[in-house]
Design an enzyme around this catalytic site. Structure first.
Site, PDB file in Angstrom:
ATOM      1  N   LYS A 112     -43.682 -20.937  41.497  1.00 47.60           N
ATOM      2  CA  LYS A 112     -44.825 -20.592  40.874  1.00 47.60           C
ATOM      3  C   LYS A 112     -45.583 -20.861  41.894  1.00 47.60           C
ATOM      4  O   LYS A 112     -47.023 -20.086  42.276  1.00 47.60           O
ATOM      5  CB  LYS A 112     -45.306 -20.161  39.966  1.00 47.60           C
ATOM      6  CG  LYS A 112     -44.410 -19.250  38.728  1.00 47.60           C
ATOM      7  CD  LYS A 112     -44.366 -17.435  39.443  1.00 47.60           C
ATOM      8  CE  LYS A 112     -43.517 -17.015  38.225  1.00 47.60           C
ATOM      9  NZ  LYS A 112     -42.131 -17.291  38.160  1.00 47.60           N
TER      10      LYS A 112
HETATM   11  C1  LIG Z   1     -40.609 -16.103  38.310  1.00 49.46           C
HETATM   12  C2  LIG Z   1     -39.365 -17.133  38.750  1.00 49.46           C
HETATM   13  C3  LIG Z   1     -38.788 -16.127  38.748  1.00 49.46           C
HETATM   14  C4  LIG Z   1     -38.390 -14.648  38.582  1.00 49.46           C
HETATM   15  O1  LIG Z   1     -39.702 -14.542  40.244  1.00 49.46           O
HETATM   16  P1  LIG Z   1     -39.759 -13.271  40.601  1.00 49.46           P
HETATM   17  O2  LIG Z   1     -40.338 -13.120  41.717  1.00 49.46           O
HETATM   18  O3  LIG Z   1     -40.770 -12.917  39.363  1.00 49.46           O
HETATM   19  O4  LIG Z   1     -38.333 -12.106  40.267  1.00 49.46           O
HETATM   20  C5  LIG Z   1     -36.773 -17.029  39.151  1.00 49.46           C
HETATM   21  N1  LIG Z   1     -37.483 -18.249  38.925  1.00 49.46           N
HETATM   22  C6  LIG Z   1     -38.217 -18.841  37.825  1.00 49.46           C
HETATM   23  C7  LIG Z   1     -37.802 -20.487  37.766  1.00 49.46           C
HETATM   24  C8  LIG Z   1     -39.523 -18.940  37.998  1.00 49.46           C
HETATM   25  O5  LIG Z   1     -40.347 -19.139  37.824  1.00 49.46           O
END
Ligand SMILES: *Cc1c(COP(=O)(O)O)cnc(C)c1O
Length: 493
Positions: A112
């Site tokens: 993120k």
């Molecule tokens: C948010 C997240 C995901 C999922 O990603 P999306 O874009 O919501 O599909 C997968 N792994 C981790 C560690 C995340 O923080």
């Protein structure tokens, strides 16, 4: 060439990128989508000589066409700096016949950070460009990782406040500790008694509440979103797929133009959608492999063409993927429906009404580039152990879901195309699950002892993000019911 944004749910006047970033979500409840997918205007050869920051500019300028070169380069420079613990920003690690694209070197050690370290700067710039006087209040629902990354990005940024809602019993202990110890007078963290979908639905309801928006505007506030529905999140995520390809080319791992496959551990469908956009920009990507955990609503969708959220919500060891309503899928639906807003609105109405919808055969035909599979808890743990035992590399639970789904893909298809797995979190963020997968003897150790043991067995230094919370005091202890979320926002402001 100017690029504008439309809503997925109605044909209205398209808006600029900066307005779409400010608004987050369209008033009709739809998501903003670019009116065309721009083509890369630098060759792969040229891109292969670029830094992460240079690549980011080349990709983002094509989507954020109302930003000046100076504005965009300034946002990029502020985002991708020493907050990342490697100058490569997103390094590739070769293990188990695949390339792991490590997207967790930012300040909160999950992918993120790739987008949330730049979103505050894009937002502030957008506000300035559009002469916004109000303070911007970021409202965010998190399945664990977005919350901390958004808090870190927005803490003490002038002209902004941020409220984060997380499912009280649905995140890992380290994720929770990271959030509730957040400093910054403009930050607010609230646990919601419910799951992620409850929190996300609550936030969407606040966004749709015109009365509440009016009340807040009178006080000098306007809402915006840091959730992955904001195009200011989506666009920066396209960058690392281009960068990964260019690095493979620069390192002689692939030929110019050779296709690669991409595997993405998926929750809200933002990360894999970014890969899909990258492919549509002309990046040579073959299959887009969508990996789910036991909440395998997307696997079933790719299998049957029916999206059905009516099922048991399962808490897993990959909590950031514990999602039954993948919001960003709406952008794919819009595209495979031939950019038909009416059709998209109809399907989304069915989703919020009956909790399910079915796509047409013609739409189904457009999904050929996608492949879905999933991994059970046992398969996920097994994959962590397998990779650790074979090469000493430790991956987190989300990345392990992807690696396990990929293994099933190869077994089924025999496709040996070179493959990049999006590695979305540091194993330190999910230390307990990761260490238990490696050896049951770790089950009795406490969280921070496990952190030190992980460092010992992996040879990777404990990241700053973890060191910081060892002793940090809890600053947020608020919990509310899913019906009280608007009230929590009102109290904080
Ligand atoms: C948010 C997240 C995901 C999922 O990603 P999306 O874009 O919501 O599909 C997968 N792994 C981790 C560690 C995340 O923080």
């Amino acid at each position: 060439m100017e690029l504008l944004y439309n809503s997925t749910r109605s044909k209205k006047q398209p808006i600029t990128a900066s307005m779409a970033i400010l608004q987050g979500l369209s008033e009709d409840g739809g998501l903003f989508v670019p009116d065309h997918i721009p083509q890369l205007d630098k060759s792969l050869e040229e891109l292969s000589g670029m830094t992460y920051q240079e690549t980011a500019y080349e990709v983002m300028k094509l989507f954020l066409t109302d930003f000046t070169e100076e504005e965009l380069k300034d946002c990029i420079a502020k985002a991708y700096d020493s907050k990342f613990d490697t100058r490569e920003i997103a390094p590739l690690v070769y293990a188990q016949n695949t390339y792991f694209l490590e997207l967790f070197h930012g300040s909160t050690i999950a992918f993120k950070d790739m987008a949330l370290s730049i979103l505050p700067h894009l937002l502030i710039t957008s506000a300035r460009k559009n002469k916004v006087k109000n303070d911007i209040v970021i409202l965010t629902a998190t399945s664990g990782d977005t919350g901390k990354a958004a808090l870190a990005g927005f803490a003490d940024v002038d002209g902004t406040k941020i409220v984060v809602f997380y499912p009280k019993n649905g995140v890992s202990p380290i994720q929770e500790k990271q959030m509730v110890t957040q400093k910054g007078a403009n930050t607010c963290v609230v646990g919601v008694t419910g799951n992620f979908d409850d929190a996300q639905t609550g936030v969407k309801r606040i966004f749709g509440d015109k009365e509440f928006a009016k009340e807040m505007a009178e006080k000098g506030y306007q809402f915006s979103s840091a959730n992955s529905i904001n195009i200011g999140r989506l666009v920066p995520q396209i960058v690392y797929y281009v960068y990964a390809y260019a690095k493979l080319l620069a390192n002689g791992e692939i030929q110019n133009g050779e296709k690669i496959n991409v595997v993405v551990p998926t929750g809200n469908f933002g990360n894999i959608l970014a890969a899909y956009y990258a492919k549509n920009m002309g990046l040579p990507i073959g299959k887009l492999i969508c990996a789910s955990n036991d909440n395998k609503v997307l696997y079933d969708f790719f299998q049957t063409g029916v999206y059905d959220k009516n099922r048991q919500f399962v808490l897993t060891s990959s909590p950031s993927m514990d999602i039954l309503i993948s919001s960003n899928l709406e952008r794919l639906i819009y595209r495979i429906a031939g950019e038909n807003a009416e059709k998209t609105a109809e399907l989304m109405a069915a989703l919020s009404g009956e909790g399910k919808y079915e796509i047409t055969d013609a739409m189904w035909q457009e999904l050929k580039d996608f492949y879905g599979n999933y991994a059970s808890e046992e398969e996920t743990a097994g994959m962590i152990k397998k990779i650790y035992d074979s090469c000493g590399y430790v991956i987190d639970t989300h990345t392990a879901v992807a690696a396990a789904a990929y293994e099933k893909y190869v077994a089924e298809s025999g496709d040996n195309t070179k493959t990049v797995v999006a590695s979305t979190a540091s194993p330190y963020k999910f230390t307990r699950s990761v260490m238990s997968a490696i050896d049951a003897k770790y089950d009795t150790m406490d969280d921070f002892a496990l952190v030190d043991e992980l460092s010992r067995i992996s040879g990777v230094t404990v990241p700053n993000a973890i060191e910081e919370i060892r002793t940090a005091p809890v600053l947020h202890d608020r919990v509310c019911d899913k019906t009280e979320m608007a009230e929590a926002v009102r109290k904080f402001l």
